[in-house]
Design an enzyme around this catalytic site. Structure first.
Site, mmCIF file in Angstrom:
data_model
loop_
_atom_site.group_PDB
_atom_site.id
_atom_site.type_symbol
_atom_site.label_atom_id
_atom_site.label_comp_id
_atom_site.label_asym_id
_atom_site.label_seq_id
_atom_site.Cartn_x
_atom_site.Cartn_y
_atom_site.Cartn_z
ATOM 1 N N ASP A 12 0.823 -1.219 0.000
ATOM 2 C CA ASP A 12 0.000 0.000 0.000
ATOM 3 C C ASP A 12 0.854 1.265 0.000
ATOM 4 O O ASP A 12 0.482 2.289 0.570
ATOM 5 C CB ASP A 12 -0.963 0.017 1.201
ATOM 6 C CG ASP A 12 -1.891 -1.189 1.171
ATOM 7 O OD1 ASP A 12 -2.352 -1.521 0.070
ATOM 8 O OD2 ASP A 12 -2.132 -1.784 2.235
ATOM 9 N N HIS A 40 -4.707 -2.148 -5.879
ATOM 10 C CA HIS A 40 -4.083 -0.917 -6.355
ATOM 11 C C HIS A 40 -5.192 0.073 -6.645
ATOM 12 O O HIS A 40 -6.188 -0.287 -7.263
ATOM 13 C CB HIS A 40 -3.389 -1.162 -7.692
ATOM 14 C CG HIS A 40 -2.064 -1.821 -7.568
ATOM 15 N ND1 HIS A 40 -1.223 -1.634 -6.512
ATOM 16 C CD2 HIS A 40 -1.425 -2.653 -8.408
ATOM 17 C CE1 HIS A 40 -0.130 -2.328 -6.721
ATOM 18 N NE2 HIS A 40 -0.216 -2.965 -7.844
ATOM 19 N N ARG A 303 -10.665 -2.495 5.482
ATOM 20 C CA ARG A 303 -10.206 -2.541 6.876
ATOM 21 C C ARG A 303 -9.328 -1.337 7.205
ATOM 22 O O ARG A 303 -8.498 -0.939 6.386
ATOM 23 C CB ARG A 303 -9.324 -3.786 7.103
ATOM 24 C CG ARG A 303 -10.102 -5.064 7.228
ATOM 25 C CD ARG A 303 -9.185 -6.200 7.673
ATOM 26 N NE ARG A 303 -8.304 -6.651 6.603
ATOM 27 C CZ ARG A 303 -7.439 -7.658 6.736
ATOM 28 N NH1 ARG A 303 -7.326 -8.285 7.881
ATOM 29 N NH2 ARG A 303 -6.676 -8.029 5.732
ATOM 30 N N ARG A 305 -6.157 0.471 8.329
ATOM 31 C CA ARG A 305 -4.770 -0.007 8.386
ATOM 32 C C ARG A 305 -4.100 0.488 9.661
ATOM 33 O O ARG A 305 -4.434 1.558 10.177
ATOM 34 C CB ARG A 305 -3.994 0.506 7.177
ATOM 35 C CG ARG A 305 -4.482 -0.072 5.869
ATOM 36 C CD ARG A 305 -3.818 0.606 4.660
ATOM 37 N NE ARG A 305 -4.329 0.070 3.410
ATOM 38 C CZ ARG A 305 -4.354 0.738 2.257
ATOM 39 N NH1 ARG A 305 -3.866 1.963 2.189
ATOM 40 N NH2 ARG A 305 -4.828 0.184 1.169
ATOM 41 N N LYS A 331 2.921 10.012 -0.996
ATOM 42 C CA LYS A 331 2.021 10.535 0.031
ATOM 43 C C LYS A 331 2.670 11.534 0.988
ATOM 44 O O LYS A 331 2.296 11.638 2.150
ATOM 45 C CB LYS A 331 1.360 9.374 0.792
ATOM 46 C CG LYS A 331 0.616 8.415 -0.150
ATOM 47 C CD LYS A 331 -0.242 7.394 0.543
ATOM 48 C CE LYS A 331 -1.619 7.909 0.883
ATOM 49 N NZ LYS A 331 -2.589 6.821 1.175
ATOM 50 N N SER A 412 5.682 12.023 -4.606
ATOM 51 C CA SER A 412 4.296 12.252 -4.990
ATOM 52 C C SER A 412 3.569 12.998 -3.887
ATOM 53 O O SER A 412 3.768 12.748 -2.701
ATOM 54 C CB SER A 412 3.611 10.967 -5.442
ATOM 55 O OG SER A 412 2.974 10.324 -4.390
ATOM 56 N N GLY A 414 0.056 13.885 -4.119
ATOM 57 C CA GLY A 414 -1.386 13.794 -4.305
ATOM 58 C C GLY A 414 -1.700 12.515 -5.035
ATOM 59 O O GLY A 414 -0.804 11.862 -5.587
#
Ligand code: GDP
Ligand code: MG
Length: 425
Positions: A12, A40, A303, A305, A331, A412, A414
């Site tokens: 993830d 994904h 779920r 995380r 992120k 990254s 966004g």
């Protein structure tokens, strides 16, 4: 040119989104391990897509997508994924999707076995996604699997199923005292869900070897991360497959070829699904704030995380196991709300301070050593080059880069395709 895009952490990390972004540089995208146990998420101009089985290149019409022999495929689920994409106007034909005849099929009795075992374990459960992944990989190595290629000969398929289902019932009915599976029902299930797929099943190695010869650019897309690898991950809290880059050519169908390049996807903080040691784990309101900021809920299961700060010890190990040549840090924007950004810089293992990732009981006993970096406290979502980043954010990237020992090429900021920047070397 053979490039692997792999997870450095627990999965993830945002691999799907980076693959979608980078896929425009590639002619072929291969999935080489795993099944529909992870997801994904890709957001682009056509909408938001969650892909569990299909390679992310499926969203670009000019890319050829391969589902390799290292995968386990629930064909009912695959049918659903294909239907959803077609509804959104994505064109899928045997020209842009090829499924290995050697990939193993995940059947309803694998899902059942997964559930029965989790129920038997009760409080000791592993946090399986209950999609049959461990049982089907187990059967592969016990040589009791049904392969995609078996769907092409109905008579042989029926004979094989009679044997395999009889054997499987020894465990399901004999061991777990659950209801027996009927080989005829399994045959009907296979026929029903293979009807749309048979034209796609082939020896993908033939295609891939030709593609290598003609200098096509090939990308291998991993699911999950280094710390979930069956050999090098946090065993037994791993996945059942090889998530590492070195396995990519094997699991895709070209075991004789070597990778030219490995891009590791590393998240700016940590998240983990399921049970097992997670040294950097946050709790209470601190965890809640990070989970909300990052939207850390499973793409496949919904779920919540488990979350924590960036973990240098675990990530350095991930970079090494993956043999990453360069990294994408994802992120970063999620951390913008923090006054001080925590980072796990070492572990305390029974009084010894270490930066080497421990295993077994040492990992169970490890306590995080946390340092704090200054937060940037502003929206970085519009940053498109290194010089756009506030000083504190740049310092954070450079600190992580130095600590894990690998160049961070992409950052990254966004979820959308263009929300990233390329760092100077
Ligand atoms: P994967 O399994 O590695 O492909 O990652 P997931 O799709 O499970 O989780 C990544 C999530 O983060 C997805 O919902 C993405 O849309 C989102 N995402 C990816 N990159 C970024 C980013 O840079 N910023 C933010 N805010 N979200 C991102
Ligand atoms: Mg995921």
């Amino acid at each position: 040119m053979l490039t692997a895009i792999v997870g450095i952490n627990w999965g993830d990390e945002g691999k799907g989104r980076m693959v979608d972004l980078l896929a425009s540089d590639y002619d072929v995208v291969c999935r080489y391990q795993g099944g529909n146990n992870a997801g994904h998420t890709v957001i682009n101009e056509s909408g938001k897509f969650v892909l569990n089985l299909l390679p992310s290149g499926i969203l670009r019409s000019e890319v050829v997508n391969i589902m390799g022999n290292g995968m386990v495929i629930d064909i009912e689920h695959l049918n659903k994924e294909l239907t959803n994409l077609r509804k959104a106007g994505i064109k899928i034909t045997p020209e842009n999707l090829k499924i290995s005849d050697k990939a193993i099929i995940c059947l309803p009795y694998h899902v059942k076995q997964d559930i029965l075992e989790e129920e038997r374990l009760k409080d000791m459960k592993f946090g399986s996604t209950r999609r049959g992944i461990a049982p089907v990989y187990g059967d592969k190595y016990l040589k009791k699997g049904i392969r995609m290629g078996d769907l092409l000969n109905k008579k042989a398929l029926k004979n094989r199923l009679d044997q395999v289902v009889t054997w499987k019932n020894l465990m399901i009915a004999g061991g777990y005292k659950s209801v027996e599976f009927n080989p005829n029902d399994m045959y009907d299930w296979l026929i029903k869900y293979s009807e749309e797929l048979t034209d796609y099943i082939c020896d993908v190695g033939v295609y891939l070897n030709d593609a290598v010869k003609s200098n096509k650019r090939i990308m291998f897309e991993a699911q999950l991360g280094a710390l979930r690898d069956i050999d090098f991950g946090i065993y037994p809290y791993t996945s059942s497959s090889s998530t590492i880059a070195a396995y990519a050519p094997i699991g895709s169908g070209i075991p004789g070829k070597k990778l030219d390049n490995t891009i590791g996807i590393m998240k700016a903080y940590s998240s983990c699904v399921g049970e097992g040691p997670f040294t950097c784990e946050m709790s209470g309101d601190e965890a809640k704030a990070l989970r909300e900021a990052g939207g850390e809920y499973g793409a496949a299961t919904g779920r919540p995380r488990r979350v924590g700060p960036f973990d240098i010890v675990a990530s350095k190990y991930g970079v090494s196991v993956q043999g990453a040549d360069e990294l994408a840090l994802t992120k970063m924007d999620v951390l913008s709300y923090l006054d001080k950004v925590p980072v796990v810089t070492a572990y305390d293992v029974n009084g010894t301070i270490t930066k080497e990732f421990p295993m077994g009981e040492d990992l169970n006993n490890a306590k995080p050593i946390i340092e704090y970096l200054d937060g940037w406290k502003c929206d970085i979502g519009k940053c498109r080059k290194e010089s756009d980043l506030p000083k504190e954010a740049l310092d954070y990237v450079k600190f992580l880069e130095k600590q894990v020992g690998c160049h961070i090429k992409y950052v990254s900021v966004g979820a959308e395709r263009e929300d990233y920047l390329v760092m100077n070397k």
